[in-house]
Design a protein around this motif. Structure first.
Motif, PDB file in Angstrom:
ATOM      1  N   GLN A 183      -9.143 -15.475 -29.935  1.00 38.46           N
ATOM      2  CA  GLN A 183      -9.483 -14.541 -31.217  1.00 38.46           C
ATOM      3  C   GLN A 183      -8.624 -13.652 -31.977  1.00 38.46           C
ATOM      4  O   GLN A 183      -8.731 -13.521 -33.059  1.00 38.46           O
ATOM      5  CB  GLN A 183     -10.649 -13.844 -30.560  1.00 38.46           C
ATOM      6  N   PHE A 184      -7.602 -13.006 -31.370  1.00 34.68           N
ATOM      7  CA  PHE A 184      -7.174 -12.407 -31.854  1.00 34.68           C
ATOM      8  C   PHE A 184      -5.978 -12.789 -33.361  1.00 34.68           C
ATOM      9  O   PHE A 184      -5.939 -11.939 -34.225  1.00 34.68           O
ATOM     10  CB  PHE A 184      -6.094 -11.371 -31.338  1.00 34.68           C
ATOM     11  N   TYR A 185      -5.685 -13.864 -32.732  1.00 34.83           N
ATOM     12  CA  TYR A 185      -4.850 -14.584 -33.922  1.00 34.83           C
ATOM     13  C   TYR A 185      -5.698 -15.347 -34.838  1.00 34.83           C
ATOM     14  O   TYR A 185      -4.440 -15.662 -35.946  1.00 34.83           O
ATOM     15  CB  TYR A 185      -3.870 -15.572 -32.762  1.00 34.83           C
ATOM     16  N   LYS A 186      -6.847 -15.774 -34.360  1.00 35.11           N
ATOM     17  CA  LYS A 186      -8.044 -16.464 -35.364  1.00 35.11           C
ATOM     18  C   LYS A 186      -7.887 -15.000 -36.951  1.00 35.11           C
ATOM     19  O   LYS A 186      -7.281 -15.290 -38.028  1.00 35.11           O
ATOM     20  CB  LYS A 186      -8.918 -16.968 -34.963  1.00 35.11           C
ATOM     21  N   GLN A 187      -7.955 -13.884 -36.255  1.00 36.81           N
ATOM     22  CA  GLN A 187      -8.271 -12.898 -37.431  1.00 36.81           C
ATOM     23  C   GLN A 187      -6.682 -12.548 -37.958  1.00 36.81           C
ATOM     24  O   GLN A 187      -6.598 -11.880 -39.549  1.00 36.81           O
ATOM     25  CB  GLN A 187      -8.210 -11.868 -36.369  1.00 36.81           C
ATOM     26  N   MET A 188      -6.157 -12.167 -37.211  1.00 37.79           N
ATOM     27  CA  MET A 188      -3.711 -11.794 -37.552  1.00 37.79           C
ATOM     28  C   MET A 188      -4.009 -13.261 -38.970  1.00 37.79           C
ATOM     29  O   MET A 188      -3.919 -12.867 -40.005  1.00 37.79           O
ATOM     30  CB  MET A 188      -3.730 -12.047 -36.690  1.00 37.79           C
ATOM     31  N   MET A 189      -4.753 -14.188 -38.380  1.00 37.29           N
ATOM     32  CA  MET A 189      -4.245 -15.550 -40.082  1.00 37.29           C
ATOM     33  C   MET A 189      -5.011 -16.008 -41.334  1.00 37.29           C
ATOM     34  O   MET A 189      -4.871 -15.845 -42.347  1.00 37.29           O
ATOM     35  CB  MET A 189      -4.499 -17.521 -39.347  1.00 37.29           C
ATOM     36  N   VAL A 190      -6.311 -14.506 -40.542  1.00 41.56           N
ATOM     37  CA  VAL A 190      -7.239 -14.728 -41.977  1.00 41.56           C
ATOM     38  C   VAL A 190      -6.519 -13.653 -42.727  1.00 41.56           C
ATOM     39  O   VAL A 190      -6.606 -13.746 -44.309  1.00 41.56           O
ATOM     40  CB  VAL A 190      -8.523 -14.524 -41.566  1.00 41.56           C
ATOM     41  N   ALA A 191      -5.724 -12.524 -41.818  1.00 41.75           N
ATOM     42  CA  ALA A 191      -5.519 -11.530 -42.500  1.00 41.75           C
ATOM     43  C   ALA A 191      -3.870 -11.774 -43.180  1.00 41.75           C
ATOM     44  O   ALA A 191      -3.900 -11.400 -44.295  1.00 41.75           O
ATOM     45  CB  ALA A 191      -4.892 -10.130 -42.484  1.00 41.75           C
ATOM     46  N   TYR A 387      -3.468  -3.309 -43.238  1.00 43.75           N
ATOM     47  CA  TYR A 387      -2.409  -3.653 -44.514  1.00 43.75           C
ATOM     48  C   TYR A 387      -3.215  -4.742 -45.002  1.00 43.75           C
ATOM     49  O   TYR A 387      -3.139  -5.838 -45.591  1.00 43.75           O
ATOM     50  CB  TYR A 387      -0.969  -4.176 -44.040  1.00 43.75           C
ATOM     51  N   GLY A 388      -4.723  -4.536 -45.615  1.00 43.03           N
ATOM     52  CA  GLY A 388      -5.493  -5.450 -46.393  1.00 43.03           C
ATOM     53  C   GLY A 388      -6.358  -6.353 -45.858  1.00 43.03           C
ATOM     54  O   GLY A 388      -5.905  -7.541 -45.502  1.00 43.03           O
ATOM     55  N   MET A 389      -7.341  -6.036 -44.382  1.00 43.55           N
ATOM     56  CA  MET A 389      -8.191  -6.708 -43.601  1.00 43.55           C
ATOM     57  C   MET A 389      -9.489  -7.125 -44.758  1.00 43.55           C
ATOM     58  O   MET A 389     -10.473  -5.725 -44.680  1.00 43.55           O
ATOM     59  CB  MET A 389      -8.089  -6.238 -42.200  1.00 43.55           C
ATOM     60  N   PRO A 390      -9.378  -8.544 -45.010  1.00 40.29           N
ATOM     61  CA  PRO A 390     -11.343  -8.450 -45.574  1.00 40.29           C
ATOM     62  C   PRO A 390     -11.779  -8.726 -44.717  1.00 40.29           C
ATOM     63  O   PRO A 390     -11.566  -9.256 -43.661  1.00 40.29           O
ATOM     64  CB  PRO A 390     -10.932  -9.278 -45.966  1.00 40.29           C
ATOM     65  N   PRO A 391     -13.139  -8.645 -45.358  1.00 40.91           N
ATOM     66  CA  PRO A 391     -14.249  -8.124 -43.564  1.00 40.91           C
ATOM     67  C   PRO A 391     -14.660 -10.253 -43.316  1.00 40.91           C
ATOM     68  O   PRO A 391     -14.608 -10.787 -44.744  1.00 40.91           O
ATOM     69  CB  PRO A 391     -15.577  -8.575 -45.031  1.00 40.91           C
ATOM     70  N   HIS A 392     -14.527 -10.349 -42.368  1.00 42.01           N
ATOM     71  CA  HIS A 392     -14.131 -11.819 -41.976  1.00 42.01           C
ATOM     72  C   HIS A 392     -15.231 -11.881 -40.706  1.00 42.01           C
ATOM     73  O   HIS A 392     -16.033 -10.616 -39.960  1.00 42.01           O
ATOM     74  CB  HIS A 392     -12.996 -11.346 -41.341  1.00 42.01           C
ATOM     75  N   GLY A 393     -15.590 -12.795 -39.885  1.00 38.05           N
ATOM     76  CA  GLY A 393     -16.023 -13.746 -39.087  1.00 38.05           C
ATOM     77  C   GLY A 393     -15.591 -15.058 -38.810  1.00 38.05           C
ATOM     78  O   GLY A 393     -15.012 -15.857 -39.161  1.00 38.05           O
ATOM     79  N   GLY A 394     -16.409 -15.187 -37.289  1.00 35.63           N
ATOM     80  CA  GLY A 394     -15.537 -16.319 -36.881  1.00 35.63           C
ATOM     81  C   GLY A 394     -17.263 -16.542 -35.582  1.00 35.63           C
ATOM     82  O   GLY A 394     -17.773 -15.962 -35.261  1.00 35.63           O
ATOM     83  N   LEU A 395     -16.503 -18.126 -35.269  1.00 36.11           N
ATOM     84  CA  LEU A 395     -17.555 -18.168 -33.864  1.00 36.11           C
ATOM     85  C   LEU A 395     -16.638 -19.357 -33.432  1.00 36.11           C
ATOM     86  O   LEU A 395     -15.446 -19.831 -33.917  1.00 36.11           O
ATOM     87  CB  LEU A 395     -18.764 -19.591 -34.639  1.00 36.11           C
ATOM     88  N   ALA A 396     -17.145 -19.755 -32.199  1.00 35.94           N
ATOM     89  CA  ALA A 396     -16.589 -20.522 -31.513  1.00 35.94           C
ATOM     90  C   ALA A 396     -17.672 -21.478 -30.762  1.00 35.94           C
ATOM     91  O   ALA A 396     -18.309 -21.087 -30.251  1.00 35.94           O
ATOM     92  CB  ALA A 396     -15.362 -20.001 -30.062  1.00 35.94           C
TER      93      ALA A 396
END
Length: 427
Positions: A183-191, A387-396
Motif C-alpha cells: 500500500q505505502f509504496y503504491k501511493q508513493m509511486m503514483v506521487a 510535495y504534491g500528492m494528487p487525489p488517488h485510490g486503489g484496490l487489492a
C-alpha cells in the motif's frame, strides 16, 4: 528427432514424445500405455513380444518413438503405434497417492504433503493454469489502461495496516517485517509521476486464524491510480476489469469448465452495490441477523451474496461506506464516521478491498492520530504527501480467493500452490 507435444500430434506422422506414464493396461498380445505431458494425453499401443514393460511403474518418465494412426479410444481419435521406448527415469517406489483418477481420494493434508504428485492430477493441474490466466488478464487489462507494473519491497520497517499482524524478521542490527501490503509504496509511486501502477506479489499476514478461507502468505493483485473523483471510479474500473478477465477465462477454458459444470459468472452493465448499513439492515430483516454493527462476518457475506443473486441476479456485490474504525489510516473519510471505501463479495466471500485514499498531508496526520498511531513512525511514507500528492485510490484482489470462488473450491489451500498457514512451512 525433436520432441512433439502430445496436443500437436497428427495422424500419419512419425514422432517422438516425452512424458509421464499415466496408466497402463496389458492384454495377452498388446499393452496400452497412456502417456501424459503438459499439453495432454495419448494412448500408445505396444506389442508385448517386442518390448519389456513389466517393470515400468506409473509416473515413470518415458521417451517414445512411433507413428500416429487413427484409433478409437476414450482419450482421442488417434493413438501412437510404438516403435521404440526409452525409460528416462524409472519410478522405484509405490506412489503415496493415486493421481490418475478424476479426483484424488486422499485428504487435502496428504495431497499437500505430496504436492508435486498431487499437481500431476489433471483436475488439480488446471487450477493453476486458470490462476495464471486470472493474473495475466489482470496485468493485460491494466497495461492497456495505461498502468505501469511495479515491484515493491517485501522487507519493510512498518506495517501498512497500522502495525498489527506482522511477521517479524531479523534484519542485521534492526527489526524488520514481512510486508502485509504494498500500500505505502503504491501511493508513493503514483506521487512519483507514474499516476497508474499495479503489482502482483506476495503479502504476509500474521493473523492466528486457521480457516478454509485464510492463509498467511498469499498473492495480492494491487492497483493504485491518481486524479480520481471518488471511490466510484475505482468500482467502475474493477467492474470493467472483471468483465475483461472473465471473458478471457471463458474463451480459454470453456471446454474444461463445461466438463466440470463450472459456471463463469456474467456481469451486466454494473455490479450492484449497497452500503454497509443497508447490508446490515437487510441481514436483520431477511435473515434475522442481529448484533452486526461495523462489519460483516463470513456467514453474513454468504447471506448478502444470496440476496444479491436473488434480487439482482448477480454473483458479485459491492459493499460500500465502511466506518473509519474498520478501515486503515490512509482511507478517505466520508462524513464524521464513514469512509470512501468498499469490499467486493463474490459467491459468498470477500475478494477485494479498496477505496479512495487521503491525499492531503495534514488530514493524513490527523487520521493517523485518530487511529491511535504515531505519525513519526511513518515519516518515509508521509514525505510523499508534502510535495504534491494528487487525489488517488486503489484496490487489492486476493488471487487465491478469486481462483477458489471461480472454480467452486471450498478450501483456499487447494487454490494455493504451496500453502503457508499456522502449521505448514513445507513443502
Amino acid at each position: 528427432m525433436e520432441r512433439t507435444l502430445i496436443s500437436e500430434l497428427k495422424s500419419g506422422e512419425r514422432v517422438k514424445i516425452q512424458g509421464w506414464l499415466h496408466k497402463i493396461r496389458s492384454l495377452s498380445k498388446v499393452s496400452f500405455l497412456v502417456v501424459r505431458d503438459r499439453s495432454g494425453m495419448i494412448q500408445c499401443v505396444v506389442e508385448n513380444d517386442k518390448f519389456e514393460i513389466q517393470g515400468i511403474k506409473l509416473e515413470s518418465v518415458l521417451e517414445i518413438w512411433g507413428t500416429v494412426v487413427e484409433g478409437k479410444n476414450s482419450i482421442r481419435n488417434i493413438e501412437l503405434q510404438v516403435e521404440r521406448i526409452n525409460t528416462i527415469n524409472l519410478v522405484e517406489e509405490e506412489l503415496p497417492i493415486t493421481i490418475n483418477t478424476s479426483k484424488i481420494e486422499s485428504n487435502l493434508e496428504t495431497q499437500l504433503n505430496n504436492r508435486v504428485l498431487s499437481l500431476r492430477n489433471e483436475n488439480n493441474n488446471y487450477i493453476f493454469k486458470v490462476q495464471a490466466m486470472l493474473s495475466q488478464g489482470f496485468a493485460e487489462f491494466l497495461i492497456n489502461e495505461g498502468f505501469t507494473q511495479i515491484y515493491t519491497p517485501k522487507l519493510v520497517a512498518e506495517g501498512a495496516e497500522g502495525g498489527t499482524a506482522l511477521f517479524k524478521v531479523n534484519y542485521f542490527e534492526k527489526q524488520a517485517y514481512l510486508a502485509q501490503s504494498p500500500q505505502f509504496y503504491k501511493q508513493m509511486m503514483v506521487a512519483s509521476g507514474y499516476e497508474r501502477v499495479f503489482e502482483i506479489g506476495h503479502v504476509y499476514r500474521a493473523e492466528e486464524h486457521n480457516t478454509s478461507r485464510h492463509i498467511n502468505e498469499y498473492v495480492s493483485m494491487d492497483l493504485e491510480l491518481c486524479f480520481i473523483e471518488d471511490e466510484q471510479e475505482l468500482i467502475k474500473l474493477e467492474t470493467r476489469m472483471l468483465k475483461s478477465i472473465l471473458s478471457k477465462i471463458e474463451e480459454n477454458f470453456r471446454d474444461k469448465f463445461n466438463m466440470l459444470s463450472i459456471q463463469v459468472p456474467e456481469i451486466q452493465q454494473e455490479i450492484p452495490q449497497i452500503t454497509l448499513s443497508e447490508a446490515i439492515e437487510i441481514l436483520k430483516m431477511k435473515y434475522s441477523r442481529n448484533g452486526l454493527t461495523t462489519d460483516l462476518d463470513p456467514s453474513a457475506e454468504k447471506q448478502i451474496c444470496e440476496y444479491a443473486k436473488r434480487e439482482f441476479n448477480s454473483e458479485f456485490i459491492f459493499i460500500t461506506d465502511y466506518p473509519r474504525s474498520k478501515r486503515p489510516m490512509y482511507t478517505m473519510p466520508k462524513g464524521e464516521f464513514g469512509t470512501r471505501s468498499f469490499d467486493l463479495l463474490f459467491r459468498g466471500v470477500e475478494i477485494t478491498t479498496g477505496g479512495q485514499r487521503i491525499h492531503e498531508y495534514s488530514k493524513l496526520i490527523e487520521n493517523i492520530k485518530y487511529k491511535g498511531l504515531n505519525p513519526e513512525d511513518f515519516n518515509f511514507y508521509l514525505d510523499a504527501f508534502k510535495y504534491g500528492m494528487p487525489p488517488h485510490g486503489g484496490l487489492a484482489i486476493g488471487l487465491e480467493r478469486l481462483t477458489a470462488q471461480l472454480l467452486g473450491i471450498n478450501n483456499i489451500r487447494e487454490a494455493t500452490l504451496f500453502p503457508r498457514d499456522r502449521t505448514r512451512l513445507k513443502p
